[in-house]
Design a protein around this motif. Structure first.
Motif, PDB file in Angstrom:
ATOM      1  N   ILE A 241       3.548  -3.670 -12.811  1.00 24.63           N
ATOM      2  CA  ILE A 241       2.259  -3.628 -13.873  1.00 24.63           C
ATOM      3  C   ILE A 241       2.317  -2.036 -13.432  1.00 24.63           C
ATOM      4  O   ILE A 241       3.093  -1.136 -12.718  1.00 24.63           O
ATOM      5  CB  ILE A 241       1.587  -3.696 -12.090  1.00 24.63           C
ATOM      6  CG1 ILE A 241      -0.155  -3.620 -13.424  1.00 24.63           C
ATOM      7  CG2 ILE A 241       1.037  -3.222 -10.982  1.00 24.63           C
ATOM      8  CD1 ILE A 241      -1.384  -4.382 -12.409  1.00 24.63           C
ATOM      9  N   TYR A 242       1.724  -1.642 -14.214  1.00 23.98           N
ATOM     10  CA  TYR A 242       1.243  -0.159 -14.963  1.00 23.98           C
ATOM     11  C   TYR A 242      -0.356   0.407 -14.038  1.00 23.98           C
ATOM     12  O   TYR A 242      -1.145  -0.550 -14.348  1.00 23.98           O
ATOM     13  CB  TYR A 242       1.796   0.103 -15.721  1.00 23.98           C
ATOM     14  CG  TYR A 242       1.475   1.939 -16.522  1.00 23.98           C
ATOM     15  CD1 TYR A 242       0.399   2.237 -16.975  1.00 23.98           C
ATOM     16  CD2 TYR A 242       2.239   2.921 -16.071  1.00 23.98           C
ATOM     17  CE1 TYR A 242       0.215   3.776 -17.250  1.00 23.98           C
ATOM     18  CE2 TYR A 242       2.457   3.888 -16.287  1.00 23.98           C
ATOM     19  CZ  TYR A 242       0.875   4.372 -17.072  1.00 23.98           C
ATOM     20  OH  TYR A 242       0.846   5.781 -17.467  1.00 23.98           O
ATOM     21  N   THR A 243       0.135   1.027 -13.299  1.00 19.61           N
ATOM     22  CA  THR A 243      -1.441   1.735 -12.545  1.00 19.61           C
ATOM     23  C   THR A 243      -2.328   1.717 -12.995  1.00 19.61           C
ATOM     24  O   THR A 243      -3.831   1.890 -12.940  1.00 19.61           O
ATOM     25  CB  THR A 243      -1.048   1.682 -10.770  1.00 19.61           C
ATOM     26  OG1 THR A 243      -0.923   3.361 -11.057  1.00 19.61           O
ATOM     27  CG2 THR A 243       0.185   2.050  -9.688  1.00 19.61           C
ATOM     28  N   GLY A 244      -1.848   2.698 -14.613  1.00 18.96           N
ATOM     29  CA  GLY A 244      -3.000   2.848 -15.242  1.00 18.96           C
ATOM     30  C   GLY A 244      -4.032   2.193 -16.371  1.00 18.96           C
ATOM     31  O   GLY A 244      -4.480   1.735 -15.739  1.00 18.96           O
TER      32      GLY A 244
ATOM     33  N   ILE B 188       0.325 -10.614 -10.466  1.00 21.57           N
ATOM     34  CA  ILE B 188       0.367  -8.515  -9.763  1.00 21.57           C
ATOM     35  C   ILE B 188      -0.649  -8.490 -10.385  1.00 21.57           C
ATOM     36  O   ILE B 188      -1.240  -8.461 -11.778  1.00 21.57           O
ATOM     37  CB  ILE B 188       1.669  -8.546 -10.656  1.00 21.57           C
ATOM     38  CG1 ILE B 188       1.922  -6.860  -9.488  1.00 21.57           C
ATOM     39  CG2 ILE B 188       1.590  -7.804 -12.030  1.00 21.57           C
ATOM     40  CD1 ILE B 188       3.184  -6.072  -9.700  1.00 21.57           C
ATOM     41  N   ALA B 189      -1.363  -7.316  -9.138  1.00 22.23           N
ATOM     42  CA  ALA B 189      -2.700  -6.577  -9.527  1.00 22.23           C
ATOM     43  C   ALA B 189      -2.978  -5.760  -8.647  1.00 22.23           C
ATOM     44  O   ALA B 189      -1.988  -5.410  -7.408  1.00 22.23           O
ATOM     45  CB  ALA B 189      -3.976  -7.732  -9.433  1.00 22.23           C
TER      46      ALA B 189
ATOM     47  N   THR C  49       0.963  -1.044   0.694  1.00 17.22           N
ATOM     48  CA  THR C  49       0.349  -0.016  -0.500  1.00 17.22           C
ATOM     49  C   THR C  49       0.504   1.491   0.103  1.00 17.22           C
ATOM     50  O   THR C  49       1.729   1.500   0.829  1.00 17.22           O
ATOM     51  CB  THR C  49      -1.234  -0.168   1.360  1.00 17.22           C
ATOM     52  OG1 THR C  49      -1.857  -1.287   1.091  1.00 17.22           O
ATOM     53  CG2 THR C  49      -2.065   1.681   1.393  1.00 17.22           C
ATOM     54  N   ALA C  50       0.588   2.324  -0.866  1.00 15.30           N
ATOM     55  CA  ALA C  50       0.831   3.086  -0.938  1.00 15.30           C
ATOM     56  C   ALA C  50       0.783   4.545  -0.425  1.00 15.30           C
ATOM     57  O   ALA C  50      -0.114   4.749  -1.160  1.00 15.30           O
ATOM     58  CB  ALA C  50       1.658   3.664  -2.701  1.00 15.30           C
ATOM     59  N   SER C  51       1.842   5.367   0.279  1.00 17.50           N
ATOM     60  CA  SER C  51       0.909   6.921   0.932  1.00 17.50           C
ATOM     61  C   SER C  51       1.643   7.756   0.420  1.00 17.50           C
ATOM     62  O   SER C  51       2.582   7.201   0.601  1.00 17.50           O
ATOM     63  CB  SER C  51       0.751   6.396   2.555  1.00 17.50           C
ATOM     64  OG  SER C  51       2.383   6.434   2.389  1.00 17.50           O
TER      65      SER C  51
ATOM     66  N   LYS D  14      -7.705   1.466  -3.549  1.00 18.96           N
ATOM     67  CA  LYS D  14      -6.784   1.228  -2.191  1.00 18.96           C
ATOM     68  C   LYS D  14      -4.939   1.901  -1.959  1.00 18.96           C
ATOM     69  O   LYS D  14      -4.314   1.636  -1.488  1.00 18.96           O
ATOM     70  CB  LYS D  14      -7.342  -0.012  -1.673  1.00 18.96           C
ATOM     71  CG  LYS D  14      -8.586  -0.527  -1.050  1.00 18.96           C
ATOM     72  CD  LYS D  14      -8.605  -1.838  -0.866  1.00 18.96           C
ATOM     73  CE  LYS D  14     -10.139  -1.896  -0.330  1.00 18.96           C
ATOM     74  NZ  LYS D  14     -10.023  -3.878   0.368  1.00 18.96           N
ATOM     75  N   ASN D  15      -4.871   2.337  -3.465  1.00 12.86           N
ATOM     76  CA  ASN D  15      -3.711   2.805  -3.256  1.00 12.86           C
ATOM     77  C   ASN D  15      -2.571   1.438  -3.257  1.00 12.86           C
ATOM     78  O   ASN D  15      -1.405   1.563  -3.230  1.00 12.86           O
ATOM     79  CB  ASN D  15      -2.798   3.670  -2.724  1.00 12.86           C
ATOM     80  CG  ASN D  15      -3.461   4.903  -3.698  1.00 12.86           C
ATOM     81  OD1 ASN D  15      -3.651   5.061  -4.576  1.00 12.86           O
ATOM     82  ND2 ASN D  15      -2.668   6.370  -2.575  1.00 12.86           N
ATOM     83  N   THR D  16      -2.924  -0.018  -3.729  1.00 11.03           N
ATOM     84  CA  THR D  16      -2.219  -1.044  -2.823  1.00 11.03           C
ATOM     85  C   THR D  16      -2.474  -1.611  -4.347  1.00 11.03           C
ATOM     86  O   THR D  16      -3.065  -2.081  -5.323  1.00 11.03           O
ATOM     87  CB  THR D  16      -3.241  -2.051  -1.895  1.00 11.03           C
ATOM     88  OG1 THR D  16      -3.673  -1.149  -1.166  1.00 11.03           O
ATOM     89  CG2 THR D  16      -2.964  -3.639  -2.288  1.00 11.03           C
TER      90      THR D  16
END
Length: 125
Positions: free
Chosen positions: A51-54, A70-71, A23-25, A76-78
């Protein structure tokens, strides 16, 4: 300050499964590369998956292709790493990475500026 927090590591027998979370904050997570790396004692760091989050494009090391997935959950920025059919050779500290420089290979650890603290995965025979 941006922070990556991993969880989900543990000990399993060969053939078992684990799911890691990162999780990224305080980090602009959108349209960025997020990656998982691992390092076993005495071995070099190895890129496992990214993974490219876009668009959700995914990249895998040959050693985990077909076993790991990977997903991401952007709400959740996760980022998750589902690891199936685990082998003793998968035992390592697993790290989440972000903030890719964009000049080299996606699974090259030198590409990433931000790292989590790591979570241990141990697979027994």
């Amino acid at each position: 300050q941006a922070q990556l927090v991993e969880s989900g590591g543990g000990s399993v027998q060969a053939g078992g499964s684990l799911r890691l979370s990162c999780t990224a904050s305080s980090y602009d997570y959108e349209n960025k590369y997020m990656a998982w790396f691992r390092q076993a004692p005495g071995k070099e760091r190895e890129g496992v998956a990214a993974i490219y989050t876009g668009a959700g494009d995914t990249y895998y090391a040959t050693s985990v292709l077909g076993r790991f997935r990977i997903a991401r959950d952007n709400a959740k920025n996760t980022v998750y790493l589902q690891m199936n059919n685990l082998k003793p050779a998968d035992s390592a500290m697993y790290y989440c990475a972000a903030d890719r420089r964009g000049v080299g290979q996606i699974l090259d650890g030198n590409e990433y500026n931000k790292w989590g603290q790591g979570t241990q995965v141990t697979v027994s025979q």
